[in-house]
Scaffold this motif. Structure first.
Motif, PDB file in Angstrom:
ATOM      1  N   LYS A   6       0.833  -1.208   0.000  1.00  0.00           N
ATOM      2  CA  LYS A   6       0.000   0.000   0.000  1.00  0.00           C
ATOM      3  C   LYS A   6       0.866   1.256   0.000  1.00  0.00           C
ATOM      4  CE  LYS A   6      -3.798   2.314   2.358  1.00  0.00           C
ATOM      5  NZ  LYS A   6      -4.794   2.233   3.446  1.00  0.00           N
ATOM      6  N   GLN A   7       1.882   1.277   0.829  1.00  0.00           N
ATOM      7  CA  GLN A   7       2.766   2.440   0.903  1.00  0.00           C
ATOM      8  C   GLN A   7       3.461   2.673  -0.442  1.00  0.00           C
ATOM      9  OE1 GLN A   7       5.820   2.145   3.877  1.00  0.00           O
ATOM     10  NE2 GLN A   7       6.716   4.103   3.357  1.00  0.00           N
ATOM     11  N   MET A  10       0.993   4.006  -2.988  1.00  0.00           N
ATOM     12  CA  MET A  10       0.673   5.412  -2.755  1.00  0.00           C
ATOM     13  C   MET A  10       1.833   6.325  -3.168  1.00  0.00           C
ATOM     14  SD  MET A  10      -1.548   5.058   0.720  1.00  0.00           S
ATOM     15  CE  MET A  10      -2.268   6.699   0.678  1.00  0.00           C
ATOM     16  N   GLN A  13       1.506   7.063  -6.576  1.00  0.00           N
ATOM     17  CA  GLN A  13       0.236   7.757  -6.810  1.00  0.00           C
ATOM     18  C   GLN A  13      -0.699   6.945  -7.709  1.00  0.00           C
ATOM     19  OE1 GLN A  13       1.415  11.682  -8.150  1.00  0.00           O
ATOM     20  NE2 GLN A  13       1.829  12.327  -6.051  1.00  0.00           N
ATOM     21  N   THR A  15      -4.037   4.235  -7.766  1.00  0.00           N
ATOM     22  CA  THR A  15      -5.164   3.687  -7.025  1.00  0.00           C
ATOM     23  C   THR A  15      -5.052   2.165  -7.056  1.00  0.00           C
ATOM     24  OG1 THR A  15      -6.609   3.508  -8.955  1.00  0.00           O
ATOM     25  CG2 THR A  15      -6.646   5.612  -7.750  1.00  0.00           C
TER      26      THR A  15
END
Length: 67
Positions: A6-7, A10, A13, A15
């Protein structure tokens, strides 16, 4: 197993849906990996690392209880 998917996603950038399209899997698969409910296959882990620009070892680490 601890994962940093997840990190890393993100940081890029992306989804969950965008990452899923890049990998050819469902958004639900990405969600399950990020929430540690699903451990990806070796091939999928390697694809994740490639797309996210990380080493597999940066995305997935064993916990002390795993060894």
């Amino acid at each position: 197993m601890i994962n940093a998917v997840k990190q890393a996603r993100m940081e890029k950038q992306l989804t969950q849906s965008e990452l899923a399209v890049l990998l050819g899997v469902s958004r639900q698969t990405i969600h399950s990996i990020e929430s540690s409910r699903y451990v990806p296959s070796t091939v999928l882990a390697l694809k994740l690392a490639q797309v996210l620009g990380k080493a597999v070892e940066q995305l997935f680490q064993l916990e002390s209880s795993d060894s």
